[in-house]
Motif scaffolding. Structure first.
Motif, mmCIF file in Angstrom:
data_model
loop_
_atom_site.group_PDB
_atom_site.id
_atom_site.type_symbol
_atom_site.label_atom_id
_atom_site.label_comp_id
_atom_site.label_asym_id
_atom_site.label_seq_id
_atom_site.Cartn_x
_atom_site.Cartn_y
_atom_site.Cartn_z
ATOM 1 N N MET A 112 1.006 -1.242 -0.015
ATOM 2 C CA MET A 112 -0.148 -0.129 0.002
ATOM 3 C C MET A 112 0.904 0.991 -0.103
ATOM 4 S SD MET A 112 -2.834 1.377 -0.146
ATOM 5 C CE MET A 112 -2.903 3.058 -0.304
ATOM 6 N N MET A 172 0.744 -2.817 -10.130
ATOM 7 C CA MET A 172 0.126 -1.969 -10.703
ATOM 8 C C MET A 172 -1.118 -2.109 -11.392
ATOM 9 S SD MET A 172 1.684 1.058 -9.760
ATOM 10 C CE MET A 172 1.502 2.590 -11.000
ATOM 11 N N ILE A 182 3.672 8.538 -5.913
ATOM 12 C CA ILE A 182 2.424 9.507 -6.385
ATOM 13 C C ILE A 182 2.606 10.771 -5.812
ATOM 14 C CG2 ILE A 182 0.045 9.791 -5.913
ATOM 15 C CD1 ILE A 182 -0.204 6.647 -6.389
ATOM 16 N N PRO A 221 3.034 2.401 -3.974
ATOM 17 C CA PRO A 221 2.960 3.405 -5.084
ATOM 18 C C PRO A 221 2.871 4.817 -4.423
ATOM 19 C CG PRO A 221 0.810 2.416 -4.314
ATOM 20 C CD PRO A 221 1.769 1.588 -3.774
ATOM 21 N N LEU A 222 2.515 5.047 -3.208
ATOM 22 C CA LEU A 222 2.559 6.440 -2.583
ATOM 23 C C LEU A 222 4.058 7.268 -2.672
ATOM 24 C CD1 LEU A 222 0.169 6.010 0.461
ATOM 25 C CD2 LEU A 222 -0.183 7.169 -1.397
ATOM 26 N N LEU A 256 5.051 13.197 -7.494
ATOM 27 C CA LEU A 256 4.351 13.233 -8.760
ATOM 28 C C LEU A 256 3.297 14.478 -8.467
ATOM 29 C CD1 LEU A 256 4.655 12.759 -11.816
ATOM 30 C CD2 LEU A 256 3.165 10.969 -11.690
ATOM 31 N N LEU A 257 2.213 14.136 -7.609
ATOM 32 C CA LEU A 257 1.198 15.025 -7.340
ATOM 33 C C LEU A 257 1.677 16.326 -7.177
ATOM 34 C CD1 LEU A 257 -1.937 14.370 -7.398
ATOM 35 C CD2 LEU A 257 -1.668 13.988 -4.952
ATOM 36 N N PHE A 300 2.900 18.443 -10.073
ATOM 37 C CA PHE A 300 1.909 19.021 -10.836
ATOM 38 C C PHE A 300 0.899 20.145 -10.131
ATOM 39 C CE2 PHE A 300 3.422 15.886 -13.610
ATOM 40 C CZ PHE A 300 3.522 16.531 -14.744
ATOM 41 N N LEU A 301 0.781 19.784 -8.819
ATOM 42 C CA LEU A 301 -0.002 20.973 -8.117
ATOM 43 C C LEU A 301 0.707 22.160 -7.998
ATOM 44 C CD1 LEU A 301 -1.372 19.187 -4.544
ATOM 45 C CD2 LEU A 301 -2.490 20.622 -6.233
ATOM 46 N N THR A 353 2.780 23.339 -10.302
ATOM 47 C CA THR A 353 2.729 24.020 -11.659
ATOM 48 C C THR A 353 1.137 24.584 -11.706
ATOM 49 O OG1 THR A 353 1.963 21.844 -12.649
ATOM 50 C CG2 THR A 353 4.408 22.834 -13.046
ATOM 51 N N PHE A 354 0.288 24.087 -11.160
ATOM 52 C CA PHE A 354 -1.340 24.125 -11.156
ATOM 53 C C PHE A 354 -1.419 25.442 -10.662
ATOM 54 C CE2 PHE A 354 -5.771 23.838 -10.268
ATOM 55 C CZ PHE A 354 -6.224 23.670 -11.788
ATOM 56 N N ILE A 355 -1.072 25.575 -9.216
ATOM 57 C CA ILE A 355 -1.245 26.875 -8.616
ATOM 58 C C ILE A 355 0.145 27.673 -8.896
ATOM 59 C CG2 ILE A 355 -2.465 25.671 -6.714
ATOM 60 C CD1 ILE A 355 0.179 25.982 -4.992
ATOM 61 N N GLY A 356 0.697 27.382 -9.545
ATOM 62 C CA GLY A 356 2.164 28.242 -9.764
ATOM 63 C C GLY A 356 1.884 29.902 -10.220
#
Lengths: 491, 149
Positions: free
Chosen positions: A1, A59, A8, A4-5, A11-12, A15-16, A18-21
């Motif tokens: 369990m 996966m 993740i 993958p975290l 990676l998350l 992109f967070l 760049t999203f709020i950047g």
């Protein structure tokens, strides 16, 4: 369990950011610090649980010959902890160091992608997946090397990109050869099927991978890109590249592939020995003449990687313990030295040793920790570098290779000489410097102190009780070659 | 300044007609990704090429007004977050990252194959935006250089 975290989360975060950047750089800093702290905790936890048993994760819930599997064994866990410690201190160091460059959020997004790539490489059980994660880490690294935006930085990044692409092409060709021979990309299945095939295949694949991952490792004939790339990058990135990237992408994959998949063929072990000892000597000879502090450190990375390859080539359990131990130690003290160089560059605006002088009054933390790191890398007791080099030298003598032991000793002496030069001209020279251009902030000092303490504390890994508990599972993964196959296929 | 205003009237007219057909073809490839060859990546590239067609024919200034670049940037990073979200929901519903947890439907139907069409759409948006923005940024870089000269 938890497997993958570990991929993740960075990676998350990337992109967070760049999203709020945009203009909100503070948010990027907070997110990055939050992510690296979580990763540090999760890596330590995962290393502790793998002491008992190897974890695998499918996966998309596809079973092993069809899908991509993640494998977390003690070796992967050990690498994860190493990556997490260095990335945590690098993020801490970056807070104040990156402020003088513009657009922090781009830097942090690339930083988290670099981390994603490295975590993926050390955890994946699928050879093509490894290639993909390797490319993620490399492309982030190209961007980060050029981040300063000066002409020489673009040149170094371009050189790095060309060499990286050449090695990736060679590796991709090797993967294609493996796939056509074994009809599988899962490493444990390849390990199972390869012994049944023509043994020339092992030579082909081994040769291609040796060249490809040798370039990533920057062992001697493949080293040309490293001094430029590692000295041009911002200091925290130099420490990530020199401290963990060449190990996660280079040394780790060499270990995993040549020991666990190919079963350590004699020819390639000899190649490790020869390349390792050439790297030790030539790397240190090139380093000793440098006046640019970061360039000197970059050449030393080649030399220290030589020790790791030498230990792997000797292939006795003691030697492999030495190699893995030295890999960890090198990550600590080389990162610390790059932080020192970074804070000197920030404070005085130069990293040329000729222009430095007595810094012990204006930069007490930097000069103090640089002394500890220099003693560690030169192999002076009681710091960690001494014990790992000692173990490798003893193992070389025990396995009947006194010449290689001599090479290691000479390399160590020359390392001491070149770091005496750094201390003599850089931190304790005659010229007393009073003024600084920029201040070295608390977070930079904290990062340096953390690693300096770890340089001393990790010496404890040599103590018998602690060594058995922490290092022996890692060494067992490497020495019991086919165990990997059984453990991964067993469930 | 004339070079920034795009190509001749003939090219502009043909582009005005063809660009929507190209986008339509890209959407077709994305939506049928789970049934026929192609998918999110291929379709995304086709859509990006449609935008680039406009950039070449009409020039930098017009394209910047026609497309809202900040919105495209948000879509570019937002689509990745959506992809991760779909993957993470797999952990909660089917116990594994990116597991296929929606009803699969029957073969050769447009609404089938669970999360795969959804992921194809997300990848299509991501690839279209990324490829277009890479060229957009590089083109902007060139103009700035010319202005310096």
């Amino acid at each position: 369990m938890i497997l993958p975290l570990l991929i993740i989360v960075p990676l998350l975060t990337a992109f967070l950011i760049t999203f709020i950047g945009g203009k909100k750089d503070t948010a990027a800093v907070i997110l990055t610090l939050f992510a690296v702290t979580i990763l540090l905790c999760m890596s330590l936890y995962s290393f502790i649980i793998t002491g008992a048993q190897t974890q695998t994760y499918q996966m998309s819930a596809w079973a092993i010959p069809y899908g991509i599997s993640l494998v977390l064994d003690p070796l992967s866990g050990f690498m994860m902890v190493m990556i997490a410690i260095i990335s945590f201190t690098s993020a801490l160091f970056s807070i104040q160091y990156i402020r003088h460059l513009q657009q922090d959020w781009k830097y942090y997004a690339l930083f988290m992608l670099l981390l994603t790539g490295m975590n993926g490489v050390v955890m994946t059980g699928d050879i093509f997946n490894l290639f993909v994660f390797m490319e993620i880490a490399l492309f982030a690294a190209f961007g980060l090397v050029a981040f300063g935006g000066k002409a020489e930085e673009y040149e170094a990044a371009f050189k790095y990109a060309v060499m990286g692409s050449v090695s990736s092409t060679i590796i991709l060709f090797g993967i294609a050869v493996i796939y056509s021979a074994t009809s599988s990309l899962t490493m444990s299945v390849i390990a199972q099927r390869l012994p049944l095939l023509d043994q020339k295949m092992v030579l082909w694949v081994g040769g291609l991978f040796m060249a490809g991952f040798g370039l990533k490792t920057a062992a001697m004939p493949f080293h040309a890109w490293l001094p430029d790339a590692h000295s041009s990058a911002p200091a925290p990135i130099s420490s990530m590249l020199s401290g963990v990237l060449i190990k996660a992408l280079g040394v780790y994959v060499l270990i995993r592939f040549f020991f666990n998949v190919l079963g350590a063929p004699r020819l390639f072990l000899t190649l490790f020995l020869v390349l390792g000892s050439i790297s030790i000597l030539v790397g240190v000879f090139l380093a000793i003449g440098q006046w640019d502090m970061k360039r000197l450190l970059a050449y030393h990375s080649i030399s220290q990687i030589g020790y790791i390859l030498l230990g792997l080539g000797l292939a006795s359990p003691l030697a492999i313990f030495g190699a893995v131990f030295h890999m960890f130690n090198h990550a600590l003290f080389k990162s610390l030295l790059f932080y020192n160089a970074g804070s000197v560059e920030l404070a005085l605006g130069t990293r040329n040793l000729k222009h430095l002088g007595n810094l012990s009054r204006i930069l007490p933390v930097t000069s103090g920790t640089s002394m500890i790191a220099s003693l560690s890398i030169s192999g002076i007791p009681p710091f960690n570098g001494f014990f790992s080099k000692l173990v490798i030298i003893i193992a070389a003598i025990k396995t009947g290779h006194p010449v290689y032991a001599l090479v290691a000793v000479v390399g160590s002496l020359l390392t001491l000489a070149s770091f005496m030069k750094v201390q003599r001209y850089g931190f304790h020279g005659e010229k007393i410097i009073e003024k600084t251009v920029n201040k070295v902030g608390w977070s930079m000092n904290l990062a340096m102190i953390c690693l300096a303490v770890l340089c001393l504390v990790t010496s404890a890994l040599i103590i018998p009780g602690i060594r058995e508990a922490i290092m022996d599972p890692v060494v067992n993964v490497i020495t019991q070659k086919s165990q990997y196959l059984h453990v991964v296929m067993g469930r | 300044m004339k070079s920034h205003d795009g190509m001749t009237l003939i090219v502009k007219t043909v582009t005005r007609l063809s660009v929507w057909l190209i986008i339509l073809y890209g959407l077709y490839i994305i939506l049928h990704g789970h049934l026929t060859p192609g998918g999110g990546f291929g379709g995304g590239v086709v859509i990006a090429l449609a935008f680039l067609n406009v950039l070449l024919a009409f020039g930098h200034k017009f394209t910047g007004e026609w497309l809202k670049i900040p919105l495209l940037e948000k879509l570019e990073s937002g689509s990745t977050l959506l992809f991760m979200l779909v993957g993470l929901l797999g952990i909660f519903y089917a116990g594994s990252f990116l597991a296929n947890y929606i009803i699969k439907g029957s073969l050769y139907h447009l609404f089938s194959a669970g999360t795969i069409p959804l992921l194809n759409i997300i990848i299509g948006v991501k690839v279209a935006m990324s490829l277009f923005l890479v060229v957009w940024v590089m083109a902007a870089f060139k103009i700035e250089e010319e202005e310096e000269q």
